[in-house]
Design an enzyme around this catalytic site. Structure first.
Site, mmCIF file in Angstrom:
data_model
loop_
_atom_site.group_PDB
_atom_site.id
_atom_site.type_symbol
_atom_site.label_atom_id
_atom_site.label_comp_id
_atom_site.label_asym_id
_atom_site.label_seq_id
_atom_site.Cartn_x
_atom_site.Cartn_y
_atom_site.Cartn_z
ATOM 1 N N ASP A 45 0.838 -1.205 0.000
ATOM 2 C CA ASP A 45 0.000 0.000 0.000
ATOM 3 C C ASP A 45 0.876 1.260 0.000
ATOM 4 O OD1 ASP A 45 -2.697 1.003 0.028
ATOM 5 O OD2 ASP A 45 -2.402 1.627 2.115
ATOM 6 N N ASN A 73 -0.671 4.683 -1.654
ATOM 7 C CA ASN A 73 -1.127 4.562 -0.276
ATOM 8 C C ASN A 73 -2.587 4.986 -0.139
ATOM 9 O OD1 ASN A 73 -1.238 6.213 2.664
ATOM 10 N ND2 ASN A 73 -0.455 4.132 2.697
ATOM 11 N N ASP A 99 3.366 -7.393 10.266
ATOM 12 C CA ASP A 99 4.360 -7.402 11.338
ATOM 13 C C ASP A 99 4.191 -8.612 12.250
ATOM 14 O OD1 ASP A 99 1.963 -6.368 12.264
ATOM 15 O OD2 ASP A 99 2.783 -4.353 12.531
ATOM 16 N N ARG A 132 2.864 -7.968 23.672
ATOM 17 C CA ARG A 132 1.518 -7.773 23.111
ATOM 18 C C ARG A 132 0.516 -8.549 23.949
ATOM 19 N NH1 ARG A 132 -0.086 -6.697 17.633
ATOM 20 N NH2 ARG A 132 -2.341 -6.425 17.622
ATOM 21 N N ASP A 184 -11.359 -4.372 10.683
ATOM 22 C CA ASP A 184 -11.436 -5.837 10.675
ATOM 23 C C ASP A 184 -12.515 -6.368 11.605
ATOM 24 O OD1 ASP A 184 -9.888 -4.884 12.846
ATOM 25 O OD2 ASP A 184 -8.930 -6.838 13.090
ATOM 26 N N ARG A 212 5.226 -3.826 18.043
ATOM 27 C CA ARG A 212 6.464 -3.211 17.577
ATOM 28 C C ARG A 212 7.154 -2.463 18.713
ATOM 29 N NH1 ARG A 212 5.134 -0.279 11.834
ATOM 30 N NH2 ARG A 212 3.322 -1.525 11.274
#
Length: 410
Positions: A45, A73, A99, A132, A184, A212
Site C-alpha cells: 500500500d 497509499n 508485522d 503484546r 477488521d 512493535r
C-alpha cells in the site's frame, strides 16, 4: 487450475524490519512444501521503507507462492486487504498482519481442522510477542463449535482467523474503507454471526502477534475518535444481526466494558478541551444507540460512571473521576440499609444528579435467597478471559470487582 487450500492475505505498509519474519514464516509453512496447496497475496500500500521491493524479491525467489500487487497509499489497511481478498483463490483465506508471523504448522493444522469439523471460521491459537496483550479466554482447549453465549468469542474479533472463502463471497463481506482503524472487527463479527460453525484450534501456537518496539502498530497510533467510529461500526453490525439477549449482550459488554472505557482513562486527560467535548459527544451517541445501559450490570462501577459522565457531556467531572482513581484507587463503600455503594466523590453530588444505582456495588439479599458464590465466579470468568483478567487485576477498580465476586482469587 488447482484451487489452493488457503490464501494468505497480507496488507503491507512500512512494516520493516518485521515484514521479513512474516514472509519467512510463510515460506517455512509445512503446507508450502506441498506445491499448490497455498498461495500468498500481498498488497503493498505505497510503502516507503523498501517493503514493496522486499515483496518482489520473495516473489522472485518463490515463484508460484507469492502474488504481489503495488498501489498508492490508501491511508489504512482496509483498501489493500479488500484488493487482496478480491484476488484470493483458496478454499479458505487467512489474514496475516505484515508485522506478525505464523507457527510452522499453522496453516496445515487450520485447514485440517476446518475440513474435519466443517467450519466456516476457525480461531487459531494466538500468542503475544514483545509484550503484546492477547486475551486467552477462548484458547483453553480445542473446540469444534463455539458461540458468543458460551465462550469468550466476543473478545476475539480481530480478523486473524481462517475463513471459508465461500462464506465471504456469499455474504459480500468486505472491510469498510472509511474506517482508519478496527475495520477488521465488523467484518469478523459479521462472518462469525453468519457462519454455520465457528471453531477454535487451541492446541498449537498458530499466530504470533507482534507489538512493535516503537508501538507503531496501526491500532496503537490511531486517534480516539477514529477508534470510537470503529467501535460504532462493530456495534451497528451487532444490532442488525445478533440475536437479542445473550448473544447481543455479550458483544455489547465487550465494547462497553473494555474498548470504550480505555479511551476514557489517562489518555483522555491529554486531549484539549475541544477534543474532550467531541469524545464525550461520540460516547453519548454510542451509549444511546447501542443499549450500553442494558449491560451495566456486567460492568464495574468505575466503568459505568465514566460512560455516564461522558454521555452527560461532563468532561470536567470525567477528568475529576479519572484523577480520583489514579490518586486513591478504589473508594470507600457507603452502606445505606441493605445496599452498598461505591463512595466516589460523584456519589449523590447534587450538581451531577447521577442515580444511586450507577454506584451500586451489591445489595444484601435475604439469607434464604443468597446467591451462591460460584455463580458470581462464573460471571467474572465468563466475561473476562484469563490473560485479560491477569492484566486487569493490577487496576484497583477491576481488582475490587474480582475480589467482590471471587473471594480475592480472580
Amino acid at each position: 487450475m488447482t484451487v489452493p487450500d488457503v490464501t494468505v492475505v497480507v496488507a503491507v505498509y512500512n512494516t520493516l524490519p518485521y515484514l521479513t519474519a512474516c514472509l519467512d514464516s510463510l515460506v517455512g509453512q509445512s503446507l508450502a512444501q506441498q506445491p499448490g496447496r497455498m498461495e500468498v497475496v500481498a498488497v503493498d500500500d505505497g510503502s516507503t521503507d523498501g517493503g514493496g521491493e522486499l515483496l518482489d524479491e520473495y516473489a522472485a525467489r518463490h515463484p508460484g507462492l507469492f502474488r504481489v500487487v503495488h498501489q498508492a497509499n490508501s491511508g489504512g489497511p482496509a483498501a489493500p486487504t479488500n484488493r487482496a481478498l478480491d484476488l484470493a483463490r483458496g478454499r479458505y483465506v487467512l489474514f496475516l498482519g505484515a508485522d506478525d508471523w505464523l507457527g510452522e504448522e499453522a496453516l496445515e493444522r487450520l485447514v485440517a481442522a476446518a475440513d474435519a469439523w466443517g467450519s466456516d471460521v476457525v480461531v487459531p491459537k494466538q500468542v503475544g510477542v514483545n509484550g503484546r496483550l492477547v486475551p486467552q479466554g477462548i484458547f483453553h482447549a480445542d473446540a469444534e463449535s463455539v458461540r458468543f453465549t458460551d465462550s469468550a468469542l466476543a473478545w476475539a474479533l480481530a480478523d486473524t482467523k481462517l475463513f471459508r472463502l465461500d462464506l465471504i463471497r456469499r455474504h459480500g463481506l468486505r472491510r469498510d474503507e472509511t474506517l482508519k482503524v478496527f475495520s477488521d472487527q465488523p467484518f469478523t463479527l459479521e462472518a462469525c454471526l453468519r457462519a454455520r460453525k465457528v471453531s477454535v484450534l487451541a492446541s498449537y501456537d498458530c499466530y504470533h502477534l507482534v507489538l512493535r518496539e516503537d508501538r507503531g502498530n496501526v491500532t496503537e497510533r490511531a486517534g480516539v475518535l477514529d477508534r470510537l467510529r470503529g467501535i460504532a461500526a462493530l456495534q451497528q453490525v451487532a444490532a442488525g444481526i445478533a440475536e437479542p439477549g445473550g448473544e447481543l449482550d455479550a458483544i455489547r459488554a465487550r465494547s462497553f466494558a473494555w474498548d470504550v472505557p480505555r479511551l476514557l482513562a489517562d489518555g483522555f486527560l491529554l486531549l484539549d478541551g475541544a477534543e474532550q467535548g467531541r469524545v464525550c459527544a461520540e460516547v453519548a451517541r454510542l451509549v444511546e444507540r447501542f443499549g450500553a445501559r442494558e449491560v451495566y450490570d456486567r460492568l464495574p462501577v468505575a466503568v459505568r460512571l465514566r460512560l455516564e459522565l461522558a454521555a452527560a457531556g461532563r468532561p470536567e467531572a470525567l477528568r475529576d473521576q479519572i484523577r480520583y482513581e489514579a490518586a486513591h484507587g478504589e473508594p470507600p463503600a457507603v452502606r445505606d440499609g441493605r445496599r452498598h455503594y461505591a463512595g466516589y466523590p460523584a456519589f449523590r453530588d447534587a450538581r451531577l444528579g447521577l442515580p444511586d444505582e450507577l454506584f451500586l456495588l451489591r445489595e444484601e439479599p435475604p439469607a434464604v435467597a443468597a446467591v451462591p458464590l460460584n455463580l458470581a465466579q462464573q460471571l467474572w470468568r465468563g466475561l473476562v478471559p484469563e490473560q485479560l483478567r491477569r492484566g486487569l487485576r493490577r487496576h484497583p477498580v477491576w481488582r475490587r470487582l474480582a475480589d467482590s465476586v471471587n473471594g480475592g482469587r480472580g
